[in-house]
Design a protein around this motif. Structure first.
Motif, mmCIF file in Angstrom:
data_model
loop_
_atom_site.group_PDB
_atom_site.id
_atom_site.type_symbol
_atom_site.label_atom_id
_atom_site.label_comp_id
_atom_site.label_asym_id
_atom_site.label_seq_id
_atom_site.Cartn_x
_atom_site.Cartn_y
_atom_site.Cartn_z
ATOM 1 N N PHE A 11 0.828 -1.203 0.000
ATOM 2 C CA PHE A 11 0.000 0.000 0.000
ATOM 3 C C PHE A 11 0.870 1.263 0.000
ATOM 4 N N SER A 12 1.926 1.266 0.794
ATOM 5 C CA SER A 12 2.811 2.432 0.821
ATOM 6 C C SER A 12 3.594 2.570 -0.486
ATOM 7 N N ALA A 13 3.889 1.445 -1.146
ATOM 8 C CA ALA A 13 4.538 1.524 -2.464
ATOM 9 C C ALA A 13 3.604 2.178 -3.478
ATOM 10 N N ILE A 14 2.319 1.837 -3.403
ATOM 11 C CA ILE A 14 1.332 2.455 -4.296
ATOM 12 C C ILE A 14 1.237 3.954 -4.015
ATOM 13 N N LEU A 15 1.196 4.319 -2.730
ATOM 14 C CA LEU A 15 1.114 5.735 -2.371
ATOM 15 C C LEU A 15 2.387 6.502 -2.710
ATOM 16 N N SER A 16 3.511 5.801 -2.793
ATOM 17 C CA SER A 16 4.755 6.505 -3.083
ATOM 18 C C SER A 16 4.972 6.726 -4.574
ATOM 19 N N ILE A 17 4.189 6.073 -5.421
ATOM 20 C CA ILE A 17 4.335 6.295 -6.862
ATOM 21 C C ILE A 17 3.062 6.843 -7.500
ATOM 22 N N GLY A 18 1.910 6.485 -6.978
ATOM 23 C CA GLY A 18 0.632 6.866 -7.574
ATOM 24 C C GLY A 18 0.410 8.351 -7.776
ATOM 25 N N PRO A 19 0.676 9.188 -6.764
ATOM 26 C CA PRO A 19 0.417 10.623 -6.947
ATOM 27 C C PRO A 19 1.200 11.261 -8.094
ATOM 28 N N SER A 40 -1.440 28.224 -6.650
ATOM 29 C CA SER A 40 -2.318 27.207 -6.065
ATOM 30 C C SER A 40 -2.033 25.832 -6.674
ATOM 31 N N LEU A 41 -1.755 25.788 -7.975
ATOM 32 C CA LEU A 41 -1.417 24.517 -8.610
ATOM 33 C C LEU A 41 -0.083 23.982 -8.087
ATOM 34 N N LEU A 42 0.868 24.873 -7.851
ATOM 35 C CA LEU A 42 2.137 24.450 -7.257
ATOM 36 C C LEU A 42 1.929 23.944 -5.828
ATOM 37 N N GLY A 43 0.958 24.505 -5.117
ATOM 38 C CA GLY A 43 0.622 24.016 -3.779
ATOM 39 C C GLY A 43 0.125 22.577 -3.816
ATOM 40 N N VAL A 44 -0.709 22.273 -4.806
ATOM 41 C CA VAL A 44 -1.188 20.890 -4.983
ATOM 42 C C VAL A 44 -0.014 19.981 -5.342
ATOM 43 N N PHE A 45 0.865 20.468 -6.200
ATOM 44 C CA PHE A 45 2.055 19.712 -6.598
ATOM 45 C C PHE A 45 2.897 19.376 -5.365
ATOM 46 N N GLN A 46 3.142 20.377 -4.525
ATOM 47 C CA GLN A 46 3.952 20.167 -3.328
ATOM 48 C C GLN A 46 3.251 19.241 -2.338
ATOM 49 N N ALA A 47 1.936 19.303 -2.244
ATOM 50 C CA ALA A 47 1.194 18.397 -1.358
ATOM 51 C C ALA A 47 1.353 16.951 -1.839
ATOM 52 N N SER A 48 1.336 16.758 -3.143
ATOM 53 C CA SER A 48 1.550 15.415 -3.700
ATOM 54 C C SER A 48 2.941 14.895 -3.345
ATOM 55 N N ILE A 49 3.922 15.755 -3.422
ATOM 56 C CA ILE A 49 5.297 15.369 -3.070
ATOM 57 C C ILE A 49 5.364 14.980 -1.593
ATOM 58 N N ARG A 50 4.664 15.729 -0.741
ATOM 59 C CA ARG A 50 4.630 15.407 0.693
ATOM 60 C C ARG A 50 4.014 14.035 0.938
ATOM 61 N N ILE A 51 2.918 13.719 0.243
ATOM 62 C CA ILE A 51 2.289 12.403 0.374
ATOM 63 C C ILE A 51 3.276 11.320 -0.015
ATOM 64 N N VAL A 52 3.950 11.512 -1.131
ATOM 65 C CA VAL A 52 4.935 10.535 -1.608
ATOM 66 C C VAL A 52 6.055 10.370 -0.589
ATOM 67 N N LYS A 53 6.514 11.476 -0.044
ATOM 68 C CA LYS A 53 7.615 11.430 0.928
ATOM 69 C C LYS A 53 7.214 10.628 2.174
ATOM 70 N N HIS A 54 6.034 10.907 2.717
ATOM 71 C CA HIS A 54 5.600 10.209 3.921
ATOM 72 C C HIS A 54 5.273 8.743 3.641
ATOM 73 N N ALA A 55 4.726 8.464 2.463
ATOM 74 C CA ALA A 55 4.502 7.069 2.077
ATOM 75 C C ALA A 55 5.839 6.344 1.963
ATOM 76 N N GLY A 56 6.859 7.048 1.510
ATOM 77 C CA GLY A 56 8.205 6.462 1.441
ATOM 78 C C GLY A 56 8.740 6.099 2.816
ATOM 79 N N HIS A 57 8.430 6.921 3.818
ATOM 80 C CA HIS A 57 8.855 6.584 5.183
ATOM 81 C C HIS A 57 8.215 5.283 5.636
ATOM 82 N N VAL A 58 6.918 5.128 5.385
ATOM 83 C CA VAL A 58 6.211 3.894 5.751
ATOM 84 C C VAL A 58 6.775 2.721 4.955
ATOM 85 N N LEU A 59 7.086 2.959 3.701
ATOM 86 C CA LEU A 59 7.656 1.919 2.839
ATOM 87 C C LEU A 59 8.981 1.412 3.394
ATOM 88 N N VAL A 60 9.833 2.325 3.812
ATOM 89 C CA VAL A 60 11.139 1.932 4.359
ATOM 90 C C VAL A 60 10.970 1.166 5.672
#
Length: 143
Positions: A11-19, A40-60
Motif C-alpha cells: 500500500f505504501s509503495a502504491i502511495l509513493s508512486i501513484g500521486p 495554487s497549482l504548485l501548492g497541490v504539486f507540493q502536497a503530492s510530493i509530501r504524500i509521496v515522501k511520507h509514504a516512502g517513510h512507511v515503505l522503508v
C-alpha cells in the motif's frame, strides 16, 4: 503479522508512486497560467510530493520489518540494489522539485521552463521508483 506488514508495504509503495501520475494533468493545467492560479497549482504539486515522501517513510519502515521477519539476507543482491535505488530516489526527490519551485518563486525562470523541468523530474523519479519496484518484485539474483 507478516501478511499485514506485506499489505502495508504494498500500500505504501502504491502511495509513493501513484500521486506522480496525477501530476501530469496538473502540469498541463499550469501552461499559460500565472499569479495566484499557478501558485495554487504548485501548492497541490507540493502536497503530492509530501504524500509521496511520507509514504516512502512507511515503505522503508515496513521493508525493514519484512527483512527482519523474513528469510532474506541484507547482502542479497536484490536487497542491495533496492537500497541503492531507494537512496538514489531520496537524493533525487530532495533535489528535483523544491529547488525548482523556489527558483520559480524567486523569478529565476518562467512557468514554461518550470513546467518542462518538473515534467522531466517526474518522469525520472517514476523511472527510479519502477526500477526499485522491479527489484522488490522480481528479486533478481545478480551475484
Amino acid at each position: 503479522m507478516y501478511a499485514f506488514i506485506v499489505f502495508i508495504h504494498v500500500f505504501s509503495a502504491i502511495l509513493s508512486i501513484g500521486p506522480f501520475f496525477v501530476l501530469f494533468p496538473l502540469l498541463n493545467r499550469m501552461k499559460g497560467k500565472s499569479g495566484d492560479v499557478i501558485d495554487s497549482l504548485l501548492g497541490v504539486f507540493q502536497a503530492s510530493i509530501r504524500i509521496v515522501k511520507h509514504a516512502g517513510h512507511v515503505l522503508v519502515i515496513s521493508g525493514i520489518l519484512l527483512m527482519w521477519q523474513g528469510n532474506w539476507s541484507w547482502s542479497t543482491s536484490w536487497v542491495v540494489m533496492t537500497i541503492v535505488a531507494m537512496v538514489s530516489s531520496i537524493v533525487f526527490l530532495a533535489k528535483a522539485f523544491k529547488p525548482k519551485i523556489r527558483q520559480f518563486h524567486a523569478g529565476e525562470f518562467d512557468s514554461n521552463i518550470l513546467i518542462r523541468k518538473l515534467r522531466t523530474s517526474v518522469w525520472l523519479y517514476i523511472l527510479l521508483l519502477l526500477i526499485m519496484l522491479w527489484f522488490m518484485v522480481v528479486k533478481p539474483n545478480l551475484w
